[in-house]
Scaffold this motif. Structure first.
Motif, PDB file in Angstrom:
ATOM      1  N   MET A  67      42.989  50.965  41.653  1.00 16.74           N
ATOM      2  CA  MET A  67      42.425  50.585  40.528  1.00 16.74           C
ATOM      3  C   MET A  67      41.071  51.107  40.983  1.00 16.74           C
ATOM      4  N   ILE A  68      40.468  51.784  42.308  1.00 14.85           N
ATOM      5  CA  ILE A  68      39.255  52.501  42.371  1.00 14.85           C
ATOM      6  C   ILE A  68      40.255  54.090  41.939  1.00 14.85           C
ATOM      7  N   SER A  69      41.802  54.044  42.204  1.00 15.55           N
ATOM      8  CA  SER A  69      41.845  55.877  42.084  1.00 15.55           C
ATOM      9  C   SER A  69      41.921  55.573  40.050  1.00 15.55           C
ATOM     10  N   ILE A  70      42.066  54.787  39.335  1.00 16.10           N
ATOM     11  CA  ILE A  70      41.982  55.013  37.735  1.00 16.10           C
ATOM     12  C   ILE A  70      40.409  54.764  37.544  1.00 16.10           C
ATOM     13  N   ALA A  78      36.105  48.359  35.145  1.00 19.15           N
ATOM     14  CA  ALA A  78      35.040  48.277  36.133  1.00 19.15           C
ATOM     15  C   ALA A  78      35.343  46.407  35.734  1.00 19.15           C
ATOM     16  N   LEU A  79      35.395  45.398  34.905  1.00 17.98           N
ATOM     17  CA  LEU A  79      35.876  44.568  34.915  1.00 17.98           C
ATOM     18  C   LEU A  79      36.427  44.090  35.116  1.00 17.98           C
ATOM     19  N   ILE A  80      38.001  44.870  34.922  1.00 18.44           N
ATOM     20  CA  ILE A  80      38.684  44.147  35.760  1.00 18.44           C
ATOM     21  C   ILE A  80      38.462  43.817  37.077  1.00 18.44           C
ATOM     22  N   MET A  81      38.240  45.398  38.075  1.00 20.35           N
ATOM     23  CA  MET A  81      38.184  45.858  39.078  1.00 20.35           C
ATOM     24  C   MET A  81      37.087  43.803  39.581  1.00 20.35           C
ATOM     25  N   ILE A  82      36.395  43.753  38.226  1.00 19.61           N
ATOM     26  CA  ILE A  82      35.225  42.451  38.953  1.00 19.61           C
ATOM     27  C   ILE A  82      36.120  41.170  39.131  1.00 19.61           C
ATOM     28  N   VAL A  83      36.725  40.633  38.252  1.00 21.78           N
ATOM     29  CA  VAL A  83      37.434  39.709  38.227  1.00 21.78           C
ATOM     30  C   VAL A  83      38.322  40.060  39.072  1.00 21.78           C
ATOM     31  N   PHE A  84      39.530  40.961  39.318  1.00 18.50           N
ATOM     32  CA  PHE A  84      40.518  40.592  41.105  1.00 18.50           C
ATOM     33  C   PHE A  84      39.130  41.021  42.149  1.00 18.50           C
ATOM     34  N   GLU A  85      37.713  41.021  41.833  1.00 18.22           N
ATOM     35  CA  GLU A  85      37.428  41.201  43.248  1.00 18.22           C
ATOM     36  C   GLU A  85      36.865  42.266  44.538  1.00 18.22           C
ATOM     37  N   HIS A  86      37.496  43.267  43.510  1.00 18.77           N
ATOM     38  CA  HIS A  86      38.210  44.424  44.506  1.00 18.77           C
ATOM     39  C   HIS A  86      36.210  45.207  44.346  1.00 18.77           C
ATOM     40  N   SER A  87      36.162  46.580  45.106  1.00 17.86           N
ATOM     41  CA  SER A  87      34.583  46.594  45.294  1.00 17.86           C
ATOM     42  C   SER A  87      35.517  47.748  45.079  1.00 17.86           C
ATOM     43  N   SER A 122      35.106  42.720  49.407  1.00 14.63           N
ATOM     44  CA  SER A 122      34.986  42.073  48.548  1.00 14.63           C
ATOM     45  C   SER A 122      34.264  42.316  47.606  1.00 14.63           C
ATOM     46  N   TYR A 123      33.538  41.979  46.105  1.00  6.10           N
ATOM     47  CA  TYR A 123      33.032  42.346  45.564  1.00  6.10           C
ATOM     48  C   TYR A 123      32.299  41.397  45.818  1.00  6.10           C
ATOM     49  N   GLN A 124      30.898  42.050  45.346  1.00  3.94           N
ATOM     50  CA  GLN A 124      28.999  41.496  45.323  1.00  3.94           C
ATOM     51  C   GLN A 124      28.644  42.383  44.455  1.00  3.94           C
ATOM     52  N   PHE A 125      28.004  41.629  43.368  1.00  2.00           N
ATOM     53  CA  PHE A 125      27.369  41.857  42.484  1.00  2.00           C
ATOM     54  C   PHE A 125      25.567  41.563  42.951  1.00  2.00           C
ATOM     55  N   SER A 126      24.447  42.990  42.714  1.00  2.00           N
ATOM     56  CA  SER A 126      23.283  43.278  43.321  1.00  2.00           C
ATOM     57  C   SER A 126      22.992  43.223  41.827  1.00  2.00           C
ATOM     58  N   VAL A 127      21.588  42.117  41.445  1.00  2.00           N
ATOM     59  CA  VAL A 127      21.109  42.116  40.752  1.00  2.00           C
ATOM     60  C   VAL A 127      19.995  43.618  40.426  1.00  2.00           C
ATOM     61  N   MET A 128      20.037  43.591  41.948  1.00  2.00           N
ATOM     62  CA  MET A 128      18.625  44.718  42.573  1.00  2.00           C
ATOM     63  C   MET A 128      18.996  45.954  41.985  1.00  2.00           C
ATOM     64  N   ALA A 129      20.656  46.024  42.542  1.00  2.00           N
ATOM     65  CA  ALA A 129      21.106  47.204  41.874  1.00  2.00           C
ATOM     66  C   ALA A 129      20.759  47.689  39.896  1.00  2.00           C
ATOM     67  N   ILE A 146      27.183  50.718  34.270  1.00  2.92           N
ATOM     68  CA  ILE A 146      28.901  50.334  34.600  1.00  2.92           C
ATOM     69  C   ILE A 146      28.844  50.900  36.869  1.00  2.92           C
ATOM     70  N   ILE A 147      28.666  51.334  37.229  1.00  4.61           N
ATOM     71  CA  ILE A 147      28.440  51.884  38.634  1.00  4.61           C
ATOM     72  C   ILE A 147      27.844  51.153  39.362  1.00  4.61           C
TER      73      ILE A 147
END
Length: 136
Positions: free
Chosen positions: A1-4, A34-43, A49-56, A83-84
């Motif tokens: 997914m990252i390559s896509i 990006a949403l697919i990566m978030i749903v499947f917890e890819h980073s 693993s995926y880590q959401f950061s409000v500060m970013a 998005i990134i």
């Protein structure tokens, strides 16, 4: 997914270089990826693993919105940066922005040097993201 995601960013970069605009369809495809990566917890960083950061997200908004208001950034630049920032922790987002601005500065000094010409930022963002993820 990252390559896509990288492939879509490369398509956006080529479009930004050629036509000085990125279509909303490409931006939408990047958002869907990006949403697919978030749903499947890819980073973006391997072996993490995926880590959401409000500060970013907040920091990216603080950098992008004044640039957009003063017409330094285009709408596609702001959308893709946001998005990134959804995919990255704060430290990685700071690295991406640092390397992207360094690449943009080098490109501007070598190729543009005219204050009336708007240089494309998305190719620099692609370079900055590649370097930051590679070094992480």
């Amino acid at each position: 997914m990252i390559s896509i995601l990288y492939s879509l960013l490369a398509i956006a970069a080529v479009s930004d270089l050629k036509y000085s605009k990125v279509s909303n369809e490409i931006t939408l495809m990047i958002l869907i990826c990006a949403l697919i990566m978030i749903v499947f917890e890819h980073s973006l960083m391997p072996d993490q693993s995926y880590q959401f950061s409000v500060m970013a997200l907040v920091m990216t908004l603080l950098v992008c919105l004044p640039g957009f208001i003063y017409k330094v950034f285009g709408a596609a630049d702001v959308k893709i940066l946001l998005i990134i920032s959804l995919l990255t922790p704060l430290s990685l987002m700071l690295d991406i922005l640092l390397y992207a601005f360094i690449a943009f500065m080098l490109y501007w000094c070598i190729a543009v040097r005219d204050t009336k010409v708007h240089a494309p930022f998305i190719p620099s963002l692609l370079v900055g993201m590649g370097i930051a993820v590679w070094l992480a």
